[in-house]
Design a protein around this motif. Structure first.
Motif, PDB file in Angstrom:
ATOM      1  N   CYS A  62       4.145  50.356 -16.826  1.00  0.00           N
ATOM      2  CA  CYS A  62       5.437  49.674 -16.675  1.00  0.00           C
ATOM      3  C   CYS A  62       6.113  50.201 -15.418  1.00  0.00           C
ATOM      4  O   CYS A  62       6.627  51.327 -15.402  1.00  0.00           O
ATOM      5  CB  CYS A  62       6.319  49.902 -17.902  1.00  0.00           C
ATOM      6  N   ALA A  63       6.073  49.406 -14.353  1.00  0.00           N
ATOM      7  CA  ALA A  63       6.646  49.835 -13.078  1.00  0.00           C
ATOM      8  C   ALA A  63       8.154  49.973 -13.191  1.00  0.00           C
ATOM      9  O   ALA A  63       8.834  49.099 -13.726  1.00  0.00           O
ATOM     10  CB  ALA A  63       6.289  48.833 -11.985  1.00  0.00           C
ATOM     11  N   CYS A  72       4.434  47.681  -6.164  1.00  0.00           N
ATOM     12  CA  CYS A  72       3.339  47.356  -7.088  1.00  0.00           C
ATOM     13  C   CYS A  72       2.123  46.813  -6.341  1.00  0.00           C
ATOM     14  O   CYS A  72       0.982  47.118  -6.694  1.00  0.00           O
ATOM     15  CB  CYS A  72       3.812  46.339  -8.119  1.00  0.00           C
ATOM     16  N   CYS A 109       5.842  44.302 -13.914  1.00  0.00           N
ATOM     17  CA  CYS A 109       6.826  44.470 -12.846  1.00  0.00           C
ATOM     18  C   CYS A 109       7.945  43.456 -13.035  1.00  0.00           C
ATOM     19  O   CYS A 109       7.698  42.248 -12.957  1.00  0.00           O
ATOM     20  CB  CYS A 109       6.171  44.288 -11.479  1.00  0.00           C
ATOM     21  N   TRP A 112       5.382  36.361 -16.111  1.00  0.00           N
ATOM     22  CA  TRP A 112       5.798  37.254 -17.199  1.00  0.00           C
ATOM     23  C   TRP A 112       5.512  36.586 -18.542  1.00  0.00           C
ATOM     24  O   TRP A 112       5.878  35.441 -18.758  1.00  0.00           O
ATOM     25  CB  TRP A 112       7.277  37.559 -17.073  1.00  0.00           C
ATOM     26  N   TRP A 135      -2.048  38.102  -9.984  1.00  0.00           N
ATOM     27  CA  TRP A 135      -0.635  38.149 -10.367  1.00  0.00           C
ATOM     28  C   TRP A 135      -0.370  37.025 -11.366  1.00  0.00           C
ATOM     29  O   TRP A 135      -0.721  35.874 -11.127  1.00  0.00           O
ATOM     30  CB  TRP A 135       0.260  37.977  -9.144  1.00  0.00           C
ATOM     31  N   CYS A 161       4.486  39.657 -13.624  1.00  0.00           N
ATOM     32  CA  CYS A 161       5.725  39.797 -12.857  1.00  0.00           C
ATOM     33  C   CYS A 161       6.670  38.649 -13.188  1.00  0.00           C
ATOM     34  O   CYS A 161       6.237  37.497 -13.331  1.00  0.00           O
ATOM     35  CB  CYS A 161       5.415  39.810 -11.354  1.00  0.00           C
ATOM     36  N   ARG A 168      -4.622  43.566 -13.645  1.00  0.00           N
ATOM     37  CA  ARG A 168      -3.761  42.387 -13.604  1.00  0.00           C
ATOM     38  C   ARG A 168      -2.302  42.824 -13.547  1.00  0.00           C
ATOM     39  O   ARG A 168      -1.937  43.828 -14.157  1.00  0.00           O
ATOM     40  CB  ARG A 168      -3.992  41.506 -14.835  1.00  0.00           C
ATOM     41  N   ILE A 169      -1.499  42.040 -12.844  1.00  0.00           N
ATOM     42  CA  ILE A 169      -0.069  42.328 -12.750  1.00  0.00           C
ATOM     43  C   ILE A 169       0.709  41.164 -13.340  1.00  0.00           C
ATOM     44  O   ILE A 169       0.475  40.003 -12.986  1.00  0.00           O
ATOM     45  CB  ILE A 169       0.370  42.551 -11.281  1.00  0.00           C
ATOM     46  N   MET A 185      -0.413  45.989 -15.369  1.00  0.00           N
ATOM     47  CA  MET A 185       0.807  46.458 -14.756  1.00  0.00           C
ATOM     48  C   MET A 185       1.899  45.415 -14.976  1.00  0.00           C
ATOM     49  O   MET A 185       1.679  44.228 -14.779  1.00  0.00           O
ATOM     50  CB  MET A 185       0.589  46.704 -13.252  1.00  0.00           C
ATOM     51  N   ALA A 229      -1.477  48.510  -6.499  1.00  0.00           N
ATOM     52  CA  ALA A 229      -2.636  47.757  -6.984  1.00  0.00           C
ATOM     53  C   ALA A 229      -3.760  47.766  -5.947  1.00  0.00           C
ATOM     54  O   ALA A 229      -4.937  47.921  -6.291  1.00  0.00           O
ATOM     55  CB  ALA A 229      -2.221  46.321  -7.303  1.00  0.00           C
TER      56      ALA A 229
END
Length: 365
Positions: free
Chosen positions: A72-73, A15, A3, A56, A53, A34, A31-32, A1, A19
């Protein structure tokens, strides 16, 4: 994901809830990534959140293994290196294709039913699936979970407990003072500082010898909210009697709670906001028009959301009928909590994709 934070912590909040729900529904390796991962980690409750988390990625970064699903949030762009990986994978017919999902914002506008689930064909040959949350059976469903309601407060106070998480331009003080009531206001420190600086004589203890309600203003006691986990934030919000919320995350929780609320959309062109609010009110009217005081809530929501002139009598009458407002909020919450759920809809889309991939791979063999 993926964000990218645009609106303070609301994007992270959506998000994080998603999750949490996805991990509860299916034990995926989730996995996120951000662009404000450090802030995101402040909201995590270690007892309930089990998702990693990450910062980026740079444009040169690549996955060791391209994931089965990329989400893609709010329609954010992918880092360049990841996008190139998808292009290379797409050209290799022997490799399974990644499901690339464009998750959009929640809206009550009717057009989302026509676009939810459609494919977006990119110039480089990649395909992205549109996922539109919404309030209808043909949309991607409503985000969030029905909250665990708190027992009624036993506090010995006559003050109205108000929660406010709004944009700084919101005219909250004029709305609250129109009630001529004692108010315990829970809000963030920056908002409290702004309002106390703006109207110091009407905050806390009144400076006049006459009671505040006889002066036609509210007696407001501020309770500032320190940075906390999302679960602690929810607990504070759900302990209040009237909610002023903004954006998407706090708005959805308010709608699901059954507590009276007013919503402030993300600042946009006035006519765009009007269309969004009116679409919501049209759906709400179908559920709530049998209630005597629905017109008061409807008119207050439209004026509050658009920043229009306050009908102080109408809003005061609505708050005097707080029990009736609560019944309407509970009826709307019951409707929202019966709607399709965003997390379950995503799982269904992913399961369909994986099933198609399995069939495709079997044919290759």
């Amino acid at each position: 994901m993926f964000c990218q934070v645009i609106d303070h912590l609301g994007d992270i909040g959506v998000c994080l809830r998603l999750a949490r729900s996805l991990k509860a529904l299916a034990d995926w390796d989730l996995r996120i990534f951000c662009n404000q991962a450090d802030k995101a980690r402040l909201l995590i409750d270690p007892q309930v959140d089990r998702v990693e988390w990450h910062a980026w990625p740079t444009d040169e970064a690549c996955f060791e293994h391209v994931p089965e699903v990329i989400l893609c949030a709010f329609g954010c762009d992918l880092p360049l290196g990841v996008r190139r990986q998808l292009e290379l994978q797409d050209k290799n017919l022997a490799l399974p294709k990644t499901l690339w999902v464009h998750l959009d914002y929640l809206t009550a506008e009717p057009w989302v039913e026509d676009f939810h689930g459609l494919s977006s064909y990119k110039p480089d040959g990649l395909i992205q699936q549109f996922y539109f949350p919404g309030f209808g059976e043909k949309t991607g469903g409503l985000p969030g979970d029905p909250p665990a309601l708190l027992p009624p407060s036993q506090a010995e106070t006559s003050a109205l407990r108000v929660f406010a998480y709004v944009y700084k331009h919101a005219p909250l003080m004029s709305w609250l003072h129109a009630l001529s009531l004692p108010i315990d206001l829970s809000t963030t420190e920056d908002l409290a500082n702004d309002w106390q600086t703006e109207m110091p004589a009407t905050c806390g203890t009144p400076t006049s010898s006459e009671p505040a309600d006889e002066l036609g203003i509210a007696r407001i006691q501020f309770k500032t909210l320190a940075p906390c986990t999302q679960t602690a934030w929810d607990h504070t919000m759900l302990s209040c009697e009237l909610l002023f919320v903004r954006g998407e995350d706090s708005w959805v929780q308010a709608m699901r709670s059954g507590i009276p609320w007013l919503w402030q959309p993300y600042p946009q062109e006035l006519e765009t906001m009007r269309a969004k609010i009116q679409s919501l009110l049209n759906i709400m009217s179908e559920q709530l028009r049998v209630y005597q005081h629905w017109p008061l809530w409807r008119d207050a929501q439209l004026a509050w959301g658009l920043g229009e002139e306050l009908d102080s009598k109408g809003f005061a009458d609505l708050c005097r009928e707080l029990g009736s407002w609560q019944k309407m909020a509970q009826a709307w919450a019951a409707y929202c909590n019966r709607l399709p759920r965003l997390d379950q809809g995503l799982c269904h889309m992913i399961d369909k994709h994986r099933s198609a991939l399995n069939a495709y791979n079997e044919r290759l063999c």
